[in-house]
Design a protein around this motif. Structure first.
Motif, PDB file in Angstrom:
ATOM      1  N   ALA A   1       0.843  -1.202   0.000  1.00 36.28           N
ATOM      2  CA  ALA A   1       0.000   0.000   0.000  1.00 36.28           C
ATOM      3  C   ALA A   1       0.879   1.253   0.000  1.00 36.28           C
ATOM      4  N   LYS A   2       0.513   2.221  -0.801  1.00 33.12           N
ATOM      5  CA  LYS A   2       1.257   3.481  -0.885  1.00 33.12           C
ATOM      6  C   LYS A   2       0.523   4.549  -0.064  1.00 33.12           C
ATOM      7  N   HIS A   3       1.237   5.148   0.895  1.00 35.46           N
ATOM      8  CA  HIS A   3       0.634   6.106   1.816  1.00 35.46           C
ATOM      9  C   HIS A   3       1.101   7.529   1.514  1.00 35.46           C
ATOM     10  N   THR A   4       0.174   8.476   1.655  1.00 41.32           N
ATOM     11  CA  THR A   4       0.508   9.903   1.740  1.00 41.32           C
ATOM     12  C   THR A   4      -0.044  10.384   3.075  1.00 41.32           C
ATOM     13  N   LEU A   5       0.854  10.599   4.020  1.00 40.88           N
ATOM     14  CA  LEU A   5       0.465  10.907   5.395  1.00 40.88           C
ATOM     15  C   LEU A   5       0.602  12.398   5.652  1.00 40.88           C
ATOM     16  N   LEU A   6      -0.410  12.975   6.291  1.00 37.90           N
ATOM     17  CA  LEU A   6      -0.389  14.382   6.673  1.00 37.90           C
ATOM     18  C   LEU A   6      -0.634  14.496   8.166  1.00 37.90           C
ATOM     19  N   LEU A   7       0.281  15.151   8.866  1.00 33.37           N
ATOM     20  CA  LEU A   7       0.155  15.428  10.289  1.00 33.37           C
ATOM     21  C   LEU A   7       0.337  16.921  10.480  1.00 33.37           C
ATOM     22  N   GLY A   8      -0.595  17.552  11.185  1.00 32.46           N
ATOM     23  CA  GLY A   8      -0.485  19.002  11.312  1.00 32.46           C
ATOM     24  C   GLY A   8      -1.240  19.550  12.506  1.00 32.46           C
ATOM     25  N   GLY A   9      -1.047  20.821  12.726  1.00 31.04           N
ATOM     26  CA  GLY A   9      -1.741  21.542  13.778  1.00 31.04           C
ATOM     27  C   GLY A   9      -1.896  22.999  13.399  1.00 31.04           C
ATOM     28  N   ASP A  10      -2.904  23.675  13.941  1.00 36.28           N
ATOM     29  CA  ASP A  10      -3.100  25.092  13.628  1.00 36.28           C
ATOM     30  C   ASP A  10      -3.626  25.830  14.855  1.00 36.28           C
ATOM     31  N   TYR A  11      -3.470  27.129  14.811  1.00 31.80           N
ATOM     32  CA  TYR A  11      -3.947  28.014  15.885  1.00 31.80           C
ATOM     33  C   TYR A  11      -4.561  29.242  15.232  1.00 31.80           C
ATOM     34  N   TYR A  12      -5.726  29.620  15.734  1.00 38.46           N
ATOM     35  CA  TYR A  12      -6.470  30.750  15.181  1.00 38.46           C
ATOM     36  C   TYR A  12      -6.926  31.626  16.335  1.00 38.46           C
ATOM     37  N   GLN A  13      -6.739  32.934  16.179  1.00 38.02           N
ATOM     38  CA  GLN A  13      -7.237  33.885  17.171  1.00 38.02           C
ATOM     39  C   GLN A  13      -7.889  35.052  16.462  1.00 38.02           C
ATOM     40  N   GLN A  14      -9.083  35.414  16.926  1.00 34.48           N
ATOM     41  CA  GLN A  14      -9.788  36.570  16.368  1.00 34.48           C
ATOM     42  C   GLN A  14     -10.289  37.444  17.508  1.00 34.48           C
ATOM     43  N   ASP A  15      -9.928  38.709  17.444  1.00 35.67           N
ATOM     44  CA  ASP A  15     -10.316  39.681  18.467  1.00 35.67           C
ATOM     45  C   ASP A  15     -11.145  40.759  17.775  1.00 35.67           C
ATOM     46  N   GLU A  16     -12.431  40.794  18.085  1.00 37.81           N
ATOM     47  CA  GLU A  16     -13.336  41.754  17.440  1.00 37.81           C
ATOM     48  C   GLU A  16     -13.941  42.668  18.498  1.00 37.81           C
ATOM     49  N   MET A  17     -13.970  43.979  18.202  1.00 38.42           N
ATOM     50  CA  MET A  17     -14.568  44.964  19.093  1.00 38.42           C
ATOM     51  C   MET A  17     -15.330  45.978  18.241  1.00 38.42           C
ATOM     52  N   ALA A  18     -16.539  46.305  18.666  1.00 41.89           N
ATOM     53  CA  ALA A  18     -17.368  47.230  17.903  1.00 41.89           C
ATOM     54  C   ALA A  18     -18.081  48.193  18.841  1.00 41.89           C
ATOM     55  N   ASP A  19     -18.160  49.451  18.416  1.00 41.33           N
ATOM     56  CA  ASP A  19     -18.950  50.473  19.097  1.00 41.33           C
ATOM     57  C   ASP A  19     -20.053  50.918  18.149  1.00 41.33           C
TER      58      ASP A  19
END
Length: 571
Positions: free
Chosen positions: A224-242
């Motif tokens: 069997a032929k494998h294509t392996l993907l291992l990963g991680g991510d980080y997301y931050q969103q700061d919203e302010m409204a007047d």
């Protein structure tokens, strides 16, 4: 679009690889990258309703060995509209640097700056179960209702090939957005053609930070032929409204409107703030396996942990986490035909706020899909027939009691068929087409408060707004390959959409329509340069139609017949 190379549409839930995404699919925008050889382009577009746009593209090497390369895209647009008061002015610049440190290591730095000035269009209202009949150019808003949006994006990415089988890459993006808006919205009918409106202004800042790391490897195990993907991510969103809303009422007679020269005072109005801080962590693992007997398998898992906290009192916070699986199997009995099936789940996101200015919970989804794919004529032509069953939870829509806020639909289910065709039939002749049949797309659970129960009954069984049972498009072009017409391209196509419901109450219907478009282009050489001329005509028959609604009581007209000309010089 000045720095866009192509746009990819990835259907179905995609959060296992792409993180915080809408359950319906992912739009992947691939930007233009620096080239090893010098290239320069100047494009001037001009069209109906005083449309003017200039775009410049310049790229090439900065060093003799071409390891350090640059690209700069700029554009300026000044355009009016078929509607009163509507004027757009956009400025955009996007420089990119790429450094090939070695044959295996690459670093890229990109910047985007955009300043977008646009009108605030409140559309037209429905009446007696259908859109009210008004001239297309009529604007029920005000000339002083404007939006100014400024965006800055900085991106850093790098990749390294350990060998021919293993690769690591990382991307970091930050986007800073500031928007000032003076808006007019609808409250509802007063009677005798008089519509009630509200008015306000808002300043919104949204800072977003994102990074991910992917490790990709190829290896074989027991045939069997494998294509392996291992990963991680980080997301931050700061919203302010007047925001500040006018406490009174701005009535307007839709048949004989009288507009206000100046904005009313906001003194004594409703003043407030809203916003949230979202932090999102994700890790994922996926394996794509090529098995004997022309079988291909795909399996993956993703874990997400999301924390959302109000930026303003009364403070509240909630944490969501979820494991999302993904799996699929494809069989290719002959090179021209593949049969596949897949199942995937999604943990998505929403930027919407409820009537209490609290952020809604993330969207979730699950989807089954089966289908067949074909590749003909040496893979020059592809086709797909698919059946999908998609269910979304916590999908935001307009709050019927607070039109400038949102509520979350408990659950919406969608089932149907899709057909996609694309490719080159003969030398110079290309075609692309799609058809979707969606007989079932409706609310299966009503508006939900926090997942504990229904708070606004009566929506179950209602059809989702803006989704037609039948939806199709076809576009074809032919480029003459020789003779006196060599370099000439002619094209044409149509988009057809059936009747659609306008809101979740199904209180009115948007009629179906068909729009026809044409184009003609000509390429020629001028010494060492190339010139391209093109003319597009959209909505050739000048069909009056409704492009859609906001899911509530706001309906938008589609564009009338529009001409767009373009001249591009490349060298």
């Amino acid at each position: 679009m000045a720095n866009v190379e192509r746009v990819e549409v990835l259907k179905g839930p995609g959060s296992i690889l792409y993180g915080r995404a809408d359950p319906g699919g992912v739009i992947n925008i691939v930007t233009k990258q620096p080239l090893a050889d010098p290239y320069y382009s100047l494009q001037q577009q001009f069209g109906s309703y005083d449309f003017y746009r200039t775009a410049i593209d310049a790229t090439g090497p900065l060093t003799a060995d071409k390891s350090l390369r640059y690209r700069v895209n700029l554009s300026y647009e000044d355009a009016h509209s078929f509607k009163e008061f509507n004027k757009n002015e956009n400025i955009f610049i996007a420089p990119v640097l790429v450094w090939e440190i070695s044959p295996r290591t690459r670093v890229g730095l990109e910047l985007e700056y955009a300043n977008i000035r646009s009108p605030v269009d409140i559309g037209i209202p429905p009446l007696n179960g259908k859109p009210i009949l008004l001239p297309r150019e009529r604007n029920l808003g005000e000339s002083w209702a404007k939006r100014n949006n400024e965006q800055i994006l900085v991106g850093l990415n790098w990749s390294h090939d350990f060998n021919d089988a293993w690769n690591i890459k990382q991307r970091f993006n930050t986007q800073l957005v500031t928007e000032d808006e003076v808006y007019v919205g609808r409250n509802g009918w007063i009677g005798d053609g008089v519509d009630s409106r509200y008015y306000g202004q808002q300043t919104d800042t949204m800072n977003t930070y994102f990074t991910n790391v992917d490790l990709t490897g190829k290896f074989d195990t027991w045939g069997a032929k494998h294509t392996l993907l291992l990963g991680g991510d980080y997301y931050q969103q700061d919203e302010m409204a007047d925001y500040a809303d006018y406490i009174g009422d701005l009535p307007i007679n839709v048949y004989n409107p009288s507009h206000l020269a100046n904005r009313p005072s906001l003194a004594g109005g409703d003043v407030g703030q809203y916003g949230s801080l979202t932090e999102w962590y994700g890790v994922y693992l996926q394996d794509q396996i090529k098995l004997p007997f022309n079988l291909h398998a795909l399996g993956g898992l993703r874990y997400d942990n999301a924390t959302t906290t109000d930026n303003f009192a009364p403070f509240s916070s909630y944490v969501d986490d979820r494991v999302s699986p993904r799996g699929g199997l494809l069989w290719r009995p002959i090179p021209q035909l593949s049969v596949y099936g897949s199942y995937t789940e999604n943990f998505g996101a929403t930027n919407a706020f409820d009537q209490d200015n609290k952020p809604l919970r993330p969207q979730t989804a699950r989807q089954w899909e089966v289908g067949v794919k074909t590749e003909l004529w040496d893979e020059r032509f592809t086709g797909t027939l698919a059946y999908f069953d998609l269910t979304k939870q916590n999908m935001p829509t307009v709050d019927p009691l607070h039109p400038n806020r949102s509520v979350a639909i408990g659950e919406v289910a969608s089932r149907g068929l899709e057909v996609d065709l694309a490719g080159k039939i003969l030398p110079g002749w290309q075609i692309i087409g799609a058809y979707a049949y969606t007989p079932f797309v409706e609310v299966t659970k009503d508006y939900a408060d926090d997942g504990t129960g229904n708070v606004t009954p009566g929506k179950t069984g209602k059809r989702n707004p803006n989704v037609a049972r039948h939806n199709g498009s076809l576009w074809t072009t032919y480029e003459f390959q020789s003779g006196e017409l060599n370099g000439l391209t002619l094209g044409g196509g149509a988009t057809a959409i059936g009747n659609r419901k306008g809101d979740f109450d199904n209180s009115y219907t948007l009629p179906g329509y068909a729009v026809f478009n044409l184009m003609a282009g000509y390429k020629l050489k001028l010494g060492g340069s190339r010139a391209s001329l093109q003319l597009n005509v959209d909505n050739l028959l000048d069909k009056t139609y409704y492009s859609g609604s906001n899911g509530g009581q706001v309906i938008h007209y589609g564009m009338p017949r529009t001409f767009m000309g373009s001249l591009r010089i490349e060298y």
